[in-house]
Scaffold this motif. Structure first.
Motif, PDB file in Angstrom:
ATOM      1  N   PRO A 149       3.181   9.140   8.774  1.00 54.96           N
ATOM      2  CA  PRO A 149       2.688   8.112   7.864  1.00 54.96           C
ATOM      3  C   PRO A 149       2.289   6.849   8.628  1.00 54.96           C
ATOM      4  CG  PRO A 149       5.072   8.184   7.788  1.00 54.96           C
ATOM      5  CD  PRO A 149       4.648   9.333   8.652  1.00 54.96           C
ATOM      6  N   PRO A 150       1.357   6.064   8.084  1.00 52.48           N
ATOM      7  CA  PRO A 150       0.932   4.860   8.794  1.00 52.48           C
ATOM      8  C   PRO A 150       2.042   3.821   8.857  1.00 52.48           C
ATOM      9  CG  PRO A 150      -0.008   4.914   6.595  1.00 52.48           C
ATOM     10  CD  PRO A 150       0.662   6.232   6.801  1.00 52.48           C
ATOM     11  N   LEU A 151       2.033   3.049   9.918  1.00 57.60           N
ATOM     12  CA  LEU A 151       2.953   1.919  10.029  1.00 57.60           C
ATOM     13  C   LEU A 151       2.205   0.664   9.576  1.00 57.60           C
ATOM     14  CD1 LEU A 151       5.706   0.786  10.941  1.00 57.60           C
ATOM     15  CD2 LEU A 151       4.700   0.423  13.197  1.00 57.60           C
ATOM     16  N   VAL A 152       2.771  -0.016   8.590  1.00 56.32           N
ATOM     17  CA  VAL A 152       2.181  -1.230   8.038  1.00 56.32           C
ATOM     18  C   VAL A 152       2.939  -2.422   8.604  1.00 56.32           C
ATOM     19  CG1 VAL A 152       1.607  -2.491   5.930  1.00 56.32           C
ATOM     20  CG2 VAL A 152       1.611   0.025   5.933  1.00 56.32           C
ATOM     21  N   VAL A 153       2.229  -3.350   9.226  1.00 51.02           N
ATOM     22  CA  VAL A 153       2.870  -4.536   9.782  1.00 51.02           C
ATOM     23  C   VAL A 153       2.694  -5.688   8.792  1.00 51.02           C
ATOM     24  CG1 VAL A 153       0.820  -5.167  11.156  1.00 51.02           C
ATOM     25  CG2 VAL A 153       3.051  -6.051  11.802  1.00 51.02           C
ATOM     26  N   ILE A 154       3.786  -6.396   8.532  1.00 55.60           N
ATOM     27  CA  ILE A 154       3.772  -7.477   7.549  1.00 55.60           C
ATOM     28  C   ILE A 154       4.338  -8.746   8.180  1.00 55.60           C
ATOM     29  CG2 ILE A 154       3.915  -5.937   5.549  1.00 55.60           C
ATOM     30  CD1 ILE A 154       6.910  -6.441   5.435  1.00 55.60           C
ATOM     31  N   SER A 155       4.095  -9.857   7.509  1.00 53.70           N
ATOM     32  CA  SER A 155       4.538 -11.153   8.013  1.00 53.70           C
ATOM     33  C   SER A 155       6.045 -11.300   7.920  1.00 53.70           C
ATOM     34  CB  SER A 155       3.869 -12.265   7.205  1.00 53.70           C
ATOM     35  OG  SER A 155       4.435 -13.512   7.493  1.00 53.70           O
ATOM     36  N   ARG A 156       6.659 -11.759   8.986  1.00 51.20           N
ATOM     37  CA  ARG A 156       8.098 -11.979   8.950  1.00 51.20           C
ATOM     38  C   ARG A 156       8.476 -13.150   8.042  1.00 51.20           C
ATOM     39  NH1 ARG A 156      11.959  -9.926  11.812  1.00 51.20           N
ATOM     40  NH2 ARG A 156      10.748  -9.244  13.622  1.00 51.20           N
ATOM     41  N   SER A 157       7.642 -14.180   7.998  1.00 48.94           N
ATOM     42  CA  SER A 157       7.994 -15.398   7.259  1.00 48.94           C
ATOM     43  C   SER A 157       7.573 -15.367   5.799  1.00 48.94           C
ATOM     44  CB  SER A 157       7.363 -16.624   7.928  1.00 48.94           C
ATOM     45  OG  SER A 157       7.948 -16.866   9.180  1.00 48.94           O
ATOM     46  N   HIS A 158       6.528 -14.575   5.455  1.00 51.72           N
ATOM     47  CA  HIS A 158       5.961 -14.687   4.111  1.00 51.72           C
ATOM     48  C   HIS A 158       6.141 -13.451   3.248  1.00 51.72           C
ATOM     49  CE1 HIS A 158       3.955 -18.425   5.266  1.00 51.72           C
ATOM     50  NE2 HIS A 158       3.632 -17.827   6.399  1.00 51.72           N
ATOM     51  N   ALA A 159       6.427 -12.308   3.827  1.00 48.26           N
ATOM     52  CA  ALA A 159       6.379 -11.053   3.074  1.00 48.26           C
ATOM     53  C   ALA A 159       7.403 -10.990   1.948  1.00 48.26           C
ATOM     54  CB  ALA A 159       6.585  -9.871   4.013  1.00 48.26           C
ATOM     55  N   ALA A 160       8.587 -11.551   2.158  1.00 50.00           N
ATOM     56  CA  ALA A 160       9.660 -11.409   1.172  1.00 50.00           C
ATOM     57  C   ALA A 160       9.298 -12.004  -0.183  1.00 50.00           C
ATOM     58  CB  ALA A 160      10.941 -12.056   1.698  1.00 50.00           C
ATOM     59  N   SER A 161       8.468 -13.039  -0.193  1.00 50.53           N
ATOM     60  CA  SER A 161       8.108 -13.715  -1.443  1.00 50.53           C
ATOM     61  C   SER A 161       6.726 -13.327  -1.952  1.00 50.53           C
ATOM     62  CB  SER A 161       8.157 -15.234  -1.239  1.00 50.53           C
ATOM     63  OG  SER A 161       7.240 -15.625  -0.226  1.00 50.53           O
ATOM     64  N   ASP A 162       6.093 -12.334  -1.339  1.00 48.92           N
ATOM     65  CA  ASP A 162       4.711 -11.982  -1.666  1.00 48.92           C
ATOM     66  C   ASP A 162       4.690 -10.815  -2.654  1.00 48.92           C
ATOM     67  OD1 ASP A 162       2.043 -11.254  -1.711  1.00 48.92           O
ATOM     68  OD2 ASP A 162       1.724 -11.712   0.406  1.00 48.92           O
ATOM     69  N   GLU A 163       4.548 -11.134  -3.942  1.00 49.02           N
ATOM     70  CA  GLU A 163       4.572 -10.098  -4.973  1.00 49.02           C
ATOM     71  C   GLU A 163       3.349  -9.196  -4.897  1.00 49.02           C
ATOM     72  OE1 GLU A 163       7.116  -9.370  -6.826  1.00 49.02           O
ATOM     73  OE2 GLU A 163       8.228 -11.056  -5.936  1.00 49.02           O
ATOM     74  N   GLU A 164       2.180  -9.756  -4.548  1.00 53.28           N
ATOM     75  CA  GLU A 164       0.975  -8.938  -4.406  1.00 53.28           C
ATOM     76  C   GLU A 164       1.156  -7.890  -3.318  1.00 53.28           C
ATOM     77  OE1 GLU A 164      -3.205 -10.874  -5.233  1.00 53.28           O
ATOM     78  OE2 GLU A 164      -1.974 -12.281  -4.102  1.00 53.28           O
ATOM     79  N   LEU A 165       1.780  -8.296  -2.220  1.00 53.64           N
ATOM     80  CA  LEU A 165       2.023  -7.357  -1.126  1.00 53.64           C
ATOM     81  C   LEU A 165       2.966  -6.246  -1.575  1.00 53.64           C
ATOM     82  CD1 LEU A 165       1.807  -6.481   1.838  1.00 53.64           C
ATOM     83  CD2 LEU A 165       3.694  -8.062   2.348  1.00 53.64           C
ATOM     84  N   LYS A 166       4.031  -6.606  -2.276  1.00 52.64           N
ATOM     85  CA  LYS A 166       4.983  -5.593  -2.752  1.00 52.64           C
ATOM     86  C   LYS A 166       4.295  -4.573  -3.644  1.00 52.64           C
ATOM     87  CE  LYS A 166       8.919  -8.780  -2.576  1.00 52.64           C
ATOM     88  NZ  LYS A 166       9.881  -9.581  -3.389  1.00 52.64           N
ATOM     89  N   GLU A 167       3.447  -5.066  -4.553  1.00 48.80           N
ATOM     90  CA  GLU A 167       2.734  -4.158  -5.453  1.00 48.80           C
ATOM     91  C   GLU A 167       1.776  -3.255  -4.671  1.00 48.80           C
ATOM     92  OE1 GLU A 167      -0.326  -4.405  -9.278  1.00 48.80           O
ATOM     93  OE2 GLU A 167       0.871  -6.160  -8.720  1.00 48.80           O
TER      94      GLU A 167
END
Length: 248
Positions: A149-167
């Motif tokens: 499966p692909p590895l998706v890299v996300i922001s360490r500082s912003h990802a936790a609060s990013d609802e669009e990213l979670k969806e």
């Protein structure tokens, strides 16, 4: 010219590390948007501004720490786009995931880029359609790489609060994720360690220019969510739209 820009990024990294290692005072303050700025940001800016003025006196510079007004830059066709210390929050957290970003913008496109992570001792660079990684005295050309499966890299500082990213990730199907700070996210895709970097939260053009150059030289695509490539032609706002860096 790429090697000279690499040397300049390393020199700026040395100035950052003097603060990081406690040899110079930190002096944290906050900008109008509440983002932190330190003595390391300003020291790196001074090194880069002086170096670029000596190397290419004919080219203007747009740096996060001294952005010219719209009236000054509205007709720029070629310019340097600089973030002297990308990832100041990571710098303050002392996790090493911060970078020096220097990009050459020509007709709205990043044609040369250097991303240097001084605490990690890693330098990424790109010019003329080729991208490289230097670490431990070794320099190798880098390319994107498919993985399932692909590895998706996300922001360490912003990802936790990013609802669009979670969806978005919930709808993606099977994948893995890893978090890292600064423009290193572009570089993980470029060197084949990750396959996708989706970004919904706000970024400025100096956050992305150098990483964008490295990613596309390694074979990646950098598009907004409407499928248009990120554009660095002069505009009044420094904000980017949301975007994705991917091998697909």
């Amino acid at each position: 010219m790429l090697e000279q820009i690499c040397q300049l990024a390393r020199k700026a990294g040395d100035a950052i590390m003097k603060v990081y290692d406690g040899e110079a005072p930190l002096n944290v303050s906050h900008k109008s948007d509440d983002s932190p700025v330190t003595a390391a940001d300003l020291a790196a800016h001074a090194v880069i501004a002086e170096g670029l003025a000596a190397l290419t006196p004919e080219l203007p510079v747009l740096s996060e720490e001294d952005p010219p007004g719209w009236d000054v830059r509205q007709h720029w066709q070629r310019y340097w786009l600089v973030d002297p210390l990308d990832g100041t929050k990571e710098f303050l957290k002392r996790n090493g995931e911060f970078t020096v970003n220097i990009a050459l913008i020509e007709q709205g496109k990043p044609t040369l880029g250097v991303v240097y992570a001084p605490a990690l001792g890693i330098l990424y660079s790109a010019a003329e359609g080729k991208a490289w990684k230097e670490e431990g005295g070794n320099k190798e050309q880098i390319h994107i790489r498919d993985a399932r499966p692909p590895l998706v890299v996300i922001s360490r500082s912003h990802a936790a609060s990013d609802e669009e990213l979670k969806e978005y990730l919930n709808q993606m199907g099977e994948h893995q994720t890893t978090a890292i700070g600064s423009s290193l996210k572009f570089c993980l895709v470029a060197e084949g360690k990750a396959q996708l970097y989706p970004r919904f939260g706000p970024t400025n053009i100096w956050d992305t220019g150098a990483g964008h150059a490295v990613a596309i030289a390694a074979g990646a695509h950098v598009h907004d969510w409407q499928g248009k490539t990120l554009d660095y032609a002069p505009r009044e706002s420094f904000l980017n739209p949301g975007f994705r860096v991917s091998i697909f």
